[in-house]
Design a protein around this motif. Sequence first.
Motif, PDB file in Angstrom:
ATOM      1  N   VAL A 188       0.836  -1.206   0.000  1.00 31.76           N
ATOM      2  CA  VAL A 188       0.000   0.000   0.000  1.00 31.76           C
ATOM      3  C   VAL A 188       0.868   1.252   0.000  1.00 31.76           C
ATOM      4  N   VAL A 189       1.900   1.246   0.846  1.00 30.10           N
ATOM      5  CA  VAL A 189       2.738   2.441   0.966  1.00 30.10           C
ATOM      6  C   VAL A 189       3.483   2.696  -0.334  1.00 30.10           C
ATOM      7  N   CYS A 190       3.985   1.645  -0.977  1.00 30.92           N
ATOM      8  CA  CYS A 190       4.708   1.832  -2.241  1.00 30.92           C
ATOM      9  C   CYS A 190       3.789   2.435  -3.296  1.00 30.92           C
ATOM     10  N   ILE A 191       2.591   1.888  -3.408  1.00 30.59           N
ATOM     11  CA  ILE A 191       1.659   2.408  -4.413  1.00 30.59           C
ATOM     12  C   ILE A 191       1.348   3.877  -4.126  1.00 30.59           C
ATOM     13  N   CYS A 192       1.061   4.173  -2.845  1.00 35.94           N
ATOM     14  CA  CYS A 192       0.689   5.544  -2.498  1.00 35.94           C
ATOM     15  C   CYS A 192       1.854   6.497  -2.700  1.00 35.94           C
ATOM     16  N   ALA A 193       3.063   6.053  -2.359  1.00 31.44           N
ATOM     17  CA  ALA A 193       4.220   6.934  -2.516  1.00 31.44           C
ATOM     18  C   ALA A 193       4.428   7.249  -3.992  1.00 31.44           C
ATOM     19  N   LEU A 194       4.248   6.230  -4.833  1.00 31.19           N
ATOM     20  CA  LEU A 194       4.408   6.449  -6.267  1.00 31.19           C
ATOM     21  C   LEU A 194       3.358   7.441  -6.768  1.00 31.19           C
ATOM     22  N   LEU A 195       2.130   7.233  -6.323  1.00 33.01           N
ATOM     23  CA  LEU A 195       1.039   8.147  -6.687  1.00 33.01           C
ATOM     24  C   LEU A 195       1.371   9.564  -6.273  1.00 33.01           C
ATOM     25  N   ALA A 196       1.800   9.702  -5.015  1.00 26.25           N
ATOM     26  CA  ALA A 196       2.071  11.036  -4.475  1.00 26.25           C
ATOM     27  C   ALA A 196       3.202  11.688  -5.251  1.00 26.25           C
ATOM     28  N   LYS A 197       4.236  10.906  -5.506  1.00 35.06           N
ATOM     29  CA  LYS A 197       5.392  11.472  -6.218  1.00 35.06           C
ATOM     30  C   LYS A 197       4.960  11.982  -7.582  1.00 35.06           C
ATOM     31  N   ASN A 198       4.142  11.202  -8.276  1.00 30.17           N
ATOM     32  CA  ASN A 198       3.714  11.630  -9.603  1.00 30.17           C
ATOM     33  C   ASN A 198       2.782  12.833  -9.546  1.00 30.17           C
ATOM     34  N   LEU A 199       1.962  12.875  -8.500  1.00 28.81           N
ATOM     35  CA  LEU A 199       1.081  14.039  -8.353  1.00 28.81           C
ATOM     36  C   LEU A 199       1.889  15.312  -8.174  1.00 28.81           C
ATOM     37  N   VAL A 200       2.897  15.253  -7.320  1.00 28.64           N
ATOM     38  CA  VAL A 200       3.633  16.488  -7.035  1.00 28.64           C
ATOM     39  C   VAL A 200       4.552  16.861  -8.191  1.00 28.64           C
ATOM     40  N   ARG A 201       4.852  15.919  -9.077  1.00 27.35           N
ATOM     41  CA  ARG A 201       5.662  16.261 -10.244  1.00 27.35           C
ATOM     42  C   ARG A 201       4.836  16.909 -11.344  1.00 27.35           C
ATOM     43  N   GLY A 202       3.541  16.646 -11.342  1.00 29.33           N
ATOM     44  CA  GLY A 202       2.708  17.096 -12.457  1.00 29.33           C
ATOM     45  C   GLY A 202       2.167  18.503 -12.259  1.00 29.33           C
ATOM     46  N   HIS A 203       1.192  18.864 -13.069  1.00 28.73           N
ATOM     47  CA  HIS A 203       0.690  20.238 -13.006  1.00 28.73           C
ATOM     48  C   HIS A 203      -0.054  20.505 -11.696  1.00 28.73           C
ATOM     49  N   ILE A 204      -0.656  19.446 -11.120  1.00 29.22           N
ATOM     50  CA  ILE A 204      -1.356  19.662  -9.845  1.00 29.22           C
ATOM     51  C   ILE A 204      -0.359  20.058  -8.771  1.00 29.22           C
ATOM     52  N   GLY A 205       0.747  19.313  -8.709  1.00 27.92           N
ATOM     53  CA  GLY A 205       1.784  19.623  -7.723  1.00 27.92           C
ATOM     54  C   GLY A 205       2.367  20.998  -7.948  1.00 27.92           C
ATOM     55  N   ARG A 206       2.559  21.363  -9.220  1.00 22.68           N
ATOM     56  CA  ARG A 206       3.106  22.706  -9.514  1.00 22.68           C
ATOM     57  C   ARG A 206       2.145  23.774  -8.994  1.00 22.68           C
ATOM     58  N   ALA A 207       0.836  23.508  -9.167  1.00 22.10           N
ATOM     59  CA  ALA A 207      -0.141  24.487  -8.676  1.00 22.10           C
ATOM     60  C   ALA A 207      -0.033  24.608  -7.155  1.00 22.10           C
ATOM     61  N   TRP A 208       0.095  23.455  -6.471  1.00 15.93           N
ATOM     62  CA  TRP A 208       0.226  23.498  -5.002  1.00 15.93           C
ATOM     63  C   TRP A 208       1.444  24.317  -4.593  1.00 15.93           C
ATOM     64  N   MET A 209       2.563  24.033  -5.267  1.00 14.88           N
ATOM     65  CA  MET A 209       3.796  24.716  -4.873  1.00 14.88           C
ATOM     66  C   MET A 209       3.708  26.205  -5.172  1.00 14.88           C
ATOM     67  N   ALA A 210       3.030  26.545  -6.260  1.00 11.29           N
ATOM     68  CA  ALA A 210       2.851  27.971  -6.574  1.00 11.29           C
ATOM     69  C   ALA A 210       2.035  28.642  -5.474  1.00 11.29           C
ATOM     70  N   MET A 211       0.996  27.937  -4.987  1.00 11.37           N
ATOM     71  CA  MET A 211       0.186  28.487  -3.896  1.00 11.37           C
ATOM     72  C   MET A 211       1.042  28.685  -2.651  1.00 11.37           C
ATOM     73  N   ARG A 212       1.911  27.707  -2.424  1.00 16.67           N
ATOM     74  CA  ARG A 212       2.750  27.773  -1.225  1.00 16.67           C
ATOM     75  C   ARG A 212       3.691  28.960  -1.315  1.00 16.67           C
TER      76      ARG A 212
END
Lengths: 354, 442
Positions: A188-212
Amino acid sequence: MFYRENGQFKTSYRADQQIFPITQDRVALVALLAFAFLVVPMLASEYFFRAILIPFLILSLAAIGLNILVGYCGQISLGTGAFMAIGAYGAYNFFVRIEGMPLIVALVMGGVCATVVGVLFGIPSLRIKGLYLAVATLAAQFFTDWAFLRIKWFTNDSSSGSVSVSGLNVLGLPIETPVQRYLFCLTVVCICALLAKNLVRGHIGRAWMAMRDMDVAAAVIGIRPIHAKLSAFAVSSFFVGLAGGLWGFVHLGSWEPAAFSIDRSFQLLFMVIIGGLGSIMGSFFGAAFIVLLPLFINQVPAMLGVPISTALAAHLEAMIFGALIVFFLIVEPHGLARLWSTAKEKLRLWPFPH
Amino acid sequence: MKFKTLAQAALLATAGLATLATSPAFAQAKEQFFPVLVYRTGAYAPNGVLWANGYVDYLKLTNARGGVNGVKISFEECETGYATDRGVECYERLKGKGATVFQPLSTGITFALTEKAPADKIPLITAGYGRSESADGGVFKWNFPLLGTYWVAADVLLQHIAQKNGGMDKLKGKKIALVYHDSPYGKEPIPLLQERAKLHGFELSTLPVTHPGVEQKATWLQIRQSRPDYVLLWGWGVMNSAALKEAVATGYPRDKMFGVWWAGAEPDVKDVGDGAKGYSAVTMQHGAEPNSKVAKDILSLVHGKGQGTGPKEEVGQVLYMRGVISAMLAVEGVRSAQERFGKGKVVTGEQMRWGLENLNLDQKKLDGLGFAGVMRPVSTSCVDHMGSSWARIHTWDGQKWNFTSDWLQADQSLIKPMVKAAADKYAADKKLERRTPADCQS
């Protein structure tokens, strides 16, 4: 010498955009995963699984969730324990009330419950920031503490307020022995970590970081603050809720609201700060530091053969642990993940630093 | 510089992990290993320390008396801080060292370990606490709430109150408030009190107090408003003295307050001093017993040899004696198992379970162990994992605890069906079968 990128050329965008662009990193990761999946189950003792590895994995997952919110999107939250509790009790209610409910579906539904509540408590983030928001999320903590202690429906009318689950299985495979529990959590953790990593690399993650980094500027370049902030709350709460479900179902087996008290929220916040804000890897480092170190310190005197009283050991543990946190934050305020990347940088140049 | 520190840290960590991995040292061949889960730190430490000292001192006393039929006792403490996850960690750590019985000393940890014990085949003794329905050995094969449960305590307290009023029927129309620690521990007595309230027509109000229990202003405001005839106090640690101080401040008469046995020891009332005069608590079955033979034995054989665990003055205090009795029950479980499986042998978890299930501590044995006058005989069976449901009430006179009631027995005709119903519900939830008669021979 061992860590040189000479001759590694990227000739396509695909190659350039990999999660681990350096060959040595990929080899190391594959080796680490192979070790975790194949070698550890053969080597480790039951104590190692149940008291160290399983809590470490589950809290890593929760730390990833919190890191998305705090590290990537810059929204401080003190309600992590609450979202874990919602995940655990949500999954419990799906699990006991619906006949034949598969474990994974129940856990995911627990995560979904946490997502819904997380978004609700994230709404204030549209108006308030920083410490003010932290206090608002604290409300989530108090609210869930109250709800799970008082509303009997959530605990299936258990007279003591403590709930328990048993007979866990995934697709007919039992999740009973420590090795099975460990492998389940690891997957479970491996799958979720992979998901999270890909989310933060993509445009969604960029939007989050821009907000930050600067929310006004982000809004000017066309990032919708509502969308970015609430999606961060949603994704974060989902991971945290999933971790809560695992904590209750797989680690404890029987739990009460105290298992997700405010102490847990603080613990997780320390994990992401010490591990490294805005780093998936850092979540693992932070969890390792906070979970393993106290246990390690606690057992050092006995290992060295120095007989000290239990109370003294417990006090020493708290003191050394506190001192180490201060030390690490002075040496590297950006957390263990930054320390790790600094080490990597140095190794690239080694043995000829300039 | 940074790299150097990092390298050192990494080296330390690997060295540490390597030792951790190889550390499970197994108990020596001729030693019975006792894990000791304690809390000497944290919010409940003032009470936890006394229990731990008593427990360890009795194990030392057993060794000084020559062990259990020659088998010496080895033990190791593990600090739980009353936190469930730390308790589980302790359990896993000490289990690997050959533990044959656990005493979690926390209702929360008991709940978590109840799920693990059947798989590991290690019995749990929860002397005077734990989950009330685990008295039913037909479902809870590995739990032993010896001496009594919270349902027994609640029942005895109500009987005592009724006696003061002149009979159970006099409870009709009375108002009784339960001020409880908001955790599984504090909620345990509620089903029984509700059952009794229905039977006798008194009005029960339940007033929760959140951990650790220092903040009780709102609770006592409610008491001031509703003026209940009696207050039952289900607290632990600092919550008890805080409740007594609030009672003094509110002007609520202390002789109308009755505590559970975790709310009736010296640390709870000492700070309040005269303010606590008249406050009573139930005891399971012992109270403060500084004059008992076992306390004197510990003073001469353990403290006298410089091996005592706490200050001498504490020997014989209420919680200290509770530790002593808890340890005695575990040691006698080993002795009873040895009688069947071979004297002078180290017993396994499964044998220990048999031993606890066939525990027969008659008056003669108790006298021999130095517990004359401290407790009544205990005898368990496959069905009855509790062994005894007798209790007494003691009252604080400003200086010490004195017994103020005769021996009272909980009403089994009321408790037994409740235990059975709750155990059946547990079995149904867990899809467990009741034990067959073949499995249940004693």
